[in-house]
Scaffold this active site. Structure first.
Site, PDB file in Angstrom:
ATOM      1  N   PRO A 262      -3.721  -6.669 -21.903  1.00 44.21           N
ATOM      2  CA  PRO A 262      -2.385  -6.296 -22.396  1.00 44.21           C
ATOM      3  C   PRO A 262      -2.269  -4.818 -22.754  1.00 44.21           C
ATOM      4  O   PRO A 262      -3.264  -4.111 -22.852  1.00 44.21           O
ATOM      5  CB  PRO A 262      -2.241  -7.169 -23.641  1.00 44.21           C
ATOM      6  CG  PRO A 262      -3.639  -7.394 -24.100  1.00 44.21           C
ATOM      7  CD  PRO A 262      -4.522  -7.374 -22.889  1.00 44.21           C
ATOM      8  N   CYS A 270       4.868   4.073  -9.200  1.00 48.51           N
ATOM      9  CA  CYS A 270       4.890   3.047  -8.155  1.00 48.51           C
ATOM     10  C   CYS A 270       5.086   1.606  -8.612  1.00 48.51           C
ATOM     11  O   CYS A 270       5.957   0.919  -8.088  1.00 48.51           O
ATOM     12  CB  CYS A 270       3.643   3.185  -7.304  1.00 48.51           C
ATOM     13  SG  CYS A 270       3.730   4.735  -6.379  1.00 48.51           S
ATOM     14  N   LYS A 328      -1.036   7.150 -17.484  1.00 45.67           N
ATOM     15  CA  LYS A 328      -2.351   6.496 -17.604  1.00 45.67           C
ATOM     16  C   LYS A 328      -3.408   7.578 -17.782  1.00 45.67           C
ATOM     17  O   LYS A 328      -3.162   8.747 -17.445  1.00 45.67           O
ATOM     18  CB  LYS A 328      -2.658   5.659 -16.358  1.00 45.67           C
ATOM     19  CG  LYS A 328      -2.843   6.479 -15.088  1.00 45.67           C
ATOM     20  CD  LYS A 328      -3.396   5.614 -13.969  1.00 45.67           C
ATOM     21  CE  LYS A 328      -3.657   6.444 -12.734  1.00 45.67           C
ATOM     22  NZ  LYS A 328      -4.161   5.662 -11.621  1.00 45.67           N
TER      23      LYS A 328
HETATM   24  N1  LIG Z   1       1.735   8.276  -6.048  1.00 48.29           N
HETATM   25  C1  LIG Z   1       0.956   7.311  -5.610  1.00 48.29           C
HETATM   26  O1  LIG Z   1      -0.069   7.003  -6.217  1.00 48.29           O
HETATM   27  C2  LIG Z   1       1.280   6.550  -4.379  1.00 48.29           C
HETATM   28  C3  LIG Z   1       2.522   6.651  -3.764  1.00 48.29           C
HETATM   29  N2  LIG Z   1       2.809   5.893  -2.666  1.00 48.29           N
HETATM   30  C4  LIG Z   1       4.097   6.008  -2.005  1.00 48.29           C
HETATM   31  O2  LIG Z   1       4.085   7.215  -1.236  1.00 48.29           O
HETATM   32  C5  LIG Z   1       5.371   7.845  -1.252  1.00 48.29           C
HETATM   33  C6  LIG Z   1       5.248   9.235  -1.827  1.00 48.29           C
HETATM   34  O3  LIG Z   1       4.771   9.128  -3.150  1.00 48.29           O
HETATM   35  P1  LIG Z   1       4.247  10.426  -3.944  1.00 48.29           P
HETATM   36  O4  LIG Z   1       3.354  11.208  -3.067  1.00 48.29           O
HETATM   37  O5  LIG Z   1       3.760   9.946  -5.256  1.00 48.29           O
HETATM   38  O6  LIG Z   1       5.618  11.184  -4.132  1.00 48.29           O
HETATM   39  P2  LIG Z   1       5.891  12.641  -4.713  1.00 48.29           P
HETATM   40  O7  LIG Z   1       7.176  12.563  -5.430  1.00 48.29           O
HETATM   41  O8  LIG Z   1       4.675  13.120  -5.435  1.00 48.29           O
HETATM   42  O9  LIG Z   1       6.048  13.524  -3.400  1.00 48.29           O
HETATM   43  C7  LIG Z   1       7.073  13.367  -2.466  1.00 48.29           C
HETATM   44  C8  LIG Z   1       7.333  14.729  -1.834  1.00 48.29           C
HETATM   45  O10 LIG Z   1       8.286  14.569  -0.781  1.00 48.29           O
HETATM   46  C9  LIG Z   1       9.073  15.750  -0.735  1.00 48.29           C
HETATM   47  N3  LIG Z   1      10.275  15.534   0.077  1.00 48.29           N
HETATM   48  C10 LIG Z   1      11.425  14.899  -0.257  1.00 48.29           C
HETATM   49  N4  LIG Z   1      12.290  14.903   0.787  1.00 48.29           N
HETATM   50  C11 LIG Z   1      11.672  15.540   1.813  1.00 48.29           C
HETATM   51  C12 LIG Z   1      12.026  15.842   3.152  1.00 48.29           C
HETATM   52  N5  LIG Z   1      13.203  15.492   3.650  1.00 48.29           N
HETATM   53  N6  LIG Z   1      11.148  16.508   3.919  1.00 48.29           N
HETATM   54  C13 LIG Z   1       9.940  16.890   3.421  1.00 48.29           C
HETATM   55  N7  LIG Z   1       9.554  16.629   2.152  1.00 48.29           N
HETATM   56  C14 LIG Z   1      10.391  15.954   1.356  1.00 48.29           C
HETATM   57  C15 LIG Z   1       9.321  16.056  -2.203  1.00 48.29           C
HETATM   58  O11 LIG Z   1       9.730  17.390  -2.400  1.00 48.29           O
HETATM   59  C16 LIG Z   1       7.942  15.746  -2.802  1.00 48.29           C
HETATM   60  O12 LIG Z   1       7.116  16.896  -2.851  1.00 48.29           O
HETATM   61  C17 LIG Z   1       6.267   6.893  -2.063  1.00 48.29           C
HETATM   62  O13 LIG Z   1       6.893   6.010  -1.178  1.00 48.29           O
HETATM   63  C18 LIG Z   1       5.282   6.152  -2.942  1.00 48.29           C
HETATM   64  O14 LIG Z   1       5.759   4.880  -3.318  1.00 48.29           O
HETATM   65  C19 LIG Z   1       1.891   5.044  -2.094  1.00 48.29           C
HETATM   66  C20 LIG Z   1       0.645   4.929  -2.650  1.00 48.29           C
HETATM   67  C21 LIG Z   1       0.231   5.673  -3.820  1.00 48.29           C
HETATM   68  O1  LIG Z   2       1.540   2.394  -4.696  1.00 46.01           O
HETATM   69  C1  LIG Z   2       1.068   3.170  -5.483  1.00 46.01           C
HETATM   70  O2  LIG Z   2       1.587   4.233  -5.796  1.00 46.01           O
HETATM   71  C2  LIG Z   2      -0.211   2.889  -6.190  1.00 46.01           C
HETATM   72  O3  LIG Z   2       0.152   2.224  -7.431  1.00 46.01           O
HETATM   73  C3  LIG Z   2      -0.951   1.933  -8.274  1.00 46.01           C
HETATM   74  O4  LIG Z   2      -1.644   3.116  -8.592  1.00 46.01           O
HETATM   75  P1  LIG Z   2      -1.185   4.075  -9.804  1.00 46.01           P
HETATM   76  O5  LIG Z   2       0.300   4.070  -9.941  1.00 46.01           O
HETATM   77  O6  LIG Z   2      -1.900   5.353  -9.592  1.00 46.01           O
HETATM   78  O7  LIG Z   2      -1.711   3.444 -11.110  1.00 46.01           O
HETATM   79  P2  LIG Z   2      -2.690   2.300 -11.625  1.00 46.01           P
HETATM   80  O8  LIG Z   2      -3.992   2.891 -11.946  1.00 46.01           O
HETATM   81  O9  LIG Z   2      -2.680   1.070 -10.814  1.00 46.01           O
HETATM   82  O10 LIG Z   2      -1.897   2.032 -12.958  1.00 46.01           O
HETATM   83  C4  LIG Z   2      -0.607   1.459 -12.932  1.00 46.01           C
HETATM   84  C5  LIG Z   2      -0.314   0.867 -14.274  1.00 46.01           C
HETATM   85  O11 LIG Z   2      -1.248  -0.158 -14.537  1.00 46.01           O
HETATM   86  C6  LIG Z   2      -1.912   0.058 -15.747  1.00 46.01           C
HETATM   87  N1  LIG Z   2      -3.334  -0.299 -15.545  1.00 46.01           N
HETATM   88  C7  LIG Z   2      -4.074   0.382 -14.652  1.00 46.01           C
HETATM   89  C8  LIG Z   2      -5.401   0.100 -14.447  1.00 46.01           C
HETATM   90  C9  LIG Z   2      -5.983  -0.927 -15.173  1.00 46.01           C
HETATM   91  O12 LIG Z   2      -7.188  -1.221 -15.018  1.00 46.01           O
HETATM   92  N2  LIG Z   2      -5.222  -1.615 -16.054  1.00 46.01           N
HETATM   93  C10 LIG Z   2      -3.911  -1.317 -16.258  1.00 46.01           C
HETATM   94  O13 LIG Z   2      -3.223  -1.952 -17.072  1.00 46.01           O
HETATM   95  C11 LIG Z   2      -1.759   1.526 -16.056  1.00 46.01           C
HETATM   96  O14 LIG Z   2      -1.724   1.755 -17.441  1.00 46.01           O
HETATM   97  C12 LIG Z   2      -0.443   1.876 -15.411  1.00 46.01           C
HETATM   98  O15 LIG Z   2       0.641   1.731 -16.279  1.00 46.01           O
HETATM   99  C13 LIG Z   2      -1.937   1.025  -7.493  1.00 46.01           C
HETATM  100  O16 LIG Z   2      -3.081   0.786  -8.294  1.00 46.01           O
HETATM  101  C14 LIG Z   2      -2.365   1.685  -6.193  1.00 46.01           C
HETATM  102  O17 LIG Z   2      -3.207   0.798  -5.456  1.00 46.01           O
HETATM  103  C15 LIG Z   2      -1.124   2.006  -5.368  1.00 46.01           C
HETATM  104  O18 LIG Z   2      -1.475   2.674  -4.181  1.00 46.01           O
END
Ligand SMILES: NC(=O)C1=CN([C@@H]2O[C@H](COP(=O)(O)OP(=O)(O)OC[C@H]3O[C@@H](n4cnc5c(N)ncnc54)[C@H](O)[C@@H]3O)[C@@H](O)[C@H]2O)C=CC1
Ligand SMILES: O=C(O)[C@H]1O[C@H](OP(=O)(O)OP(=O)(O)OC[C@H]2O[C@@H](n3ccc(=O)[nH]c3=O)[C@H](O)[C@@H]2O)[C@H](O)[C@@H](O)[C@@H]1O
Length: 418
Positions: A262, A270, A328
């Site tokens: 919890p 995400c 986190k």
């Molecule tokens: N952050 C994470 O841990 C993860 C994210 N994802 C997914 O990946 C995608 C991206 O996430 P993040 O990298 O966290 O996003 P972010 O917000 O960090 O980066 C997105 C980037 O796209 C740019 N952008 C927006 N419109 C654009 C365009 N038309 N052309 C070029 N660049 C453009 C923005 O300026 C920004 O720098 C989302 O769909 C997210 O759900 C998947 C796995 C992990």
């Molecule tokens: O789609 C995404 O963007 C990503 O979302 C999460 O990754 P992230 O958002 O970096 O964060 P997590 O480490 O999973 O944490 C998410 C939430 O869960 C909580 N958490 C995380 C880890 C854990 O062991 N327990 C827990 O409660 C964190 O506090 C946080 O609020 C997933 O873990 C990734 O596999 C996925 O790619």
């Protein structure tokens, strides 16, 4: 085989993807509409904290990884175009695909030139997006996948704070792709990565990503629901109870067990938006998912649950120390941070004297939320000395045992960490 790859969207996923391919000796062009971000990258600086990725950037920038402001030229030279732009929540919780479409606009004209490319959606998009939204959108522009290009999705599973390690040592590579040429090219591109490659249908590729994130969210909401039950019954040692639950050998020592614990709700970029988007996608197809609905409701109730605990212990006139601001530990990302939600609720309840400390995210939090009532401390010691009571919201390792150092201060531990 060495390829040229364009990456659109240079956030956590885009930069990691670009550098992972650069590390494997492919040539990578990165494009982002945020020029402040691209200037930083050109200078070899990451726009956020991410261990390992910072050094990879220094190794490859202006060498195997080139930042460009000419999207068309980048795509002209590329065999693959990876879309890694954001997919935030729309008004009804659905995934907003507008950044995907605007990225496609920037290079679509190039796709007529006779060179076969694979357009890969790496952004998280709900099942049926590639088949029912992206391909029809391209067709409307006179661009039919086939001889000219392939369209695929390739969900990303990395975690923030561990981006580089997760990308370089992926558990699995999933590609939703339905034509032979596209599949062969993707298999070849990923052949240098030591991870099993799964070729699935377009919808399955997208679905697998949501299976993962909605399960993580569900485990957290289940745990939070159980913590609320324990709270109303009373005299239950919640932290110990969950730790003992994890000793069941069927977990096999799995790290995943840590999600069955919890806290004050899941946050970040995400889990909240993806759970909402899967719920909205299913509703739009005629089925209301009941578990996901409750997972979301429980998550949204947690900041108020924790704010109530604070109000029970601390008077509005006292100085409240907020321990942790990032969503986190291990990250300076403050998107959808529980600290912001709890501070807002306490402000609404008349609390005014806040001080905060996060080992890395003070600046990012101030930049995003602009709470005029909040002052920032530069050390754990100073916040502990200046506060009448402390609320632990992000479980940074640095905070372990801090309650023992200040036995006379009230601590409200929103993470069952101390
Ligand atoms: N952050 C994470 O841990 C993860 C994210 N994802 C997914 O990946 C995608 C991206 O996430 P993040 O990298 O966290 O996003 P972010 O917000 O960090 O980066 C997105 C980037 O796209 C740019 N952008 C927006 N419109 C654009 C365009 N038309 N052309 C070029 N660049 C453009 C923005 O300026 C920004 O720098 C989302 O769909 C997210 O759900 C998947 C796995 C992990
Ligand atoms: O789609 C995404 O963007 C990503 O979302 C999460 O990754 P992230 O958002 O970096 O964060 P997590 O480490 O999973 O944490 C998410 C939430 O869960 C909580 N958490 C995380 C880890 C854990 O062991 N327990 C827990 O409660 C964190 O506090 C946080 O609020 C997933 O873990 C990734 O596999 C996925 O790619």
């Amino acid at each position: 085989m060495k390829y040229s790859v364009s990456v659109f969207g240079l956030g956590f996923v885009g930069i990691t993807t670009a550098l992972a391919f650069a590390e494997k000796n492919h040539t990578v062009y990165g494009f982002d509409v945020d020029t402040k971000r691209t200037s930083l990258l050109k200078a070899g600086q990451l726009p956020f904290l991410e261990q390992g990725l910072d050094q990879a950037l220094v190794r490859h920038i202006n060498n195997k990884f080139m930042i460009t402001d000419n999207a068309e030229d980048a795509v002209k030279n590329s065999d693959f175009v990876f879309l890694c732009v954001g997919t935030p929540s729309g008004e009804r919780g659905e995934a907003d695909l507008s950044y995907i479409f605007s990225a496609i606009e920037k290079f679509a004209s190039v796709l007529h030139d006779g060179k076969h490319r694979v357009i890969v959606i790496k952004s998280t998009v709900p099942p049926s997006t590639t088949s029912e939204r992206v391909i029809p959108h391209l067709k409307k522009m006179g661009l039919s996948p086939g001889d000219m290009f392939s369209v695929a999705n390739n969900p990303e599973f990395l975690r923030e704070g561990k981006c580089w390690d997760d990308a370089m040592h992926a558990d699995r590579i999933v590609c939703g792709v339905e034509d032979r040429k596209g599949e062969d090219m993707l298999r070849s591109l990923y052949s240098d990565f030591d991870a099993p490659f799964f070729n699935v249908s377009l919808n399955t590729g997208e679905y697998i990503k949501y299976l993962s994130n909605t399960l993580l969210a569900t485990m957290i909401s289940y745990s939070n629901e159980m913590s609320k039950i324990a709270d109303v019954i009373g005299d239950i040692q919640i932290k110990e109870a969950f730790e003992i639950l994890h000793m069941d050998r069927r977990w096999g020592g799995s790290n995943m067990a840590s999600y069955v614990f919890p806290g004050c709700g899941y946050g970040g970029y995400c889990l909240p938006k993806d759970t909402q988007a899967m719920y909205a996608a299913s509703v739009s197809k005629g089925y209301e998912p009941m578990i996901l609905k409750d997972v979301i409701t429980i998550n949204e109730s947690m900041p108020q649950f924790m704010a109530n605990k604070v109000m029970h212990v601390v008077n509005p006139s006292e100085t409240l120390g907020i321990l942790g601001l990032s969503f986190k530990p291990g990250s300076d990302d403050v998107r959808d941070s529980s600290s912001a939600k709890i501070i807002k609720l306490l402000l609404a309840a008349g609390y005014r004297n806040f001080i905060a400390y996060d080992p890395v995210a003070n600046e990012a939090f101030d930049g995003q939320y602009h709470f005029s009532e909040l002052e920032y401390c530069e050390s754990l010691q100073s916040i502990c000395e200046k506060s009448d009571a402390l609320v632990l919201i992000t479980a940074w390792q640095e905070f372990a045992g801090i309650d023992k150092k200040y036995p006379d201060k009230p601590f409200i531990d929103c993470r069952y960490f101390l």
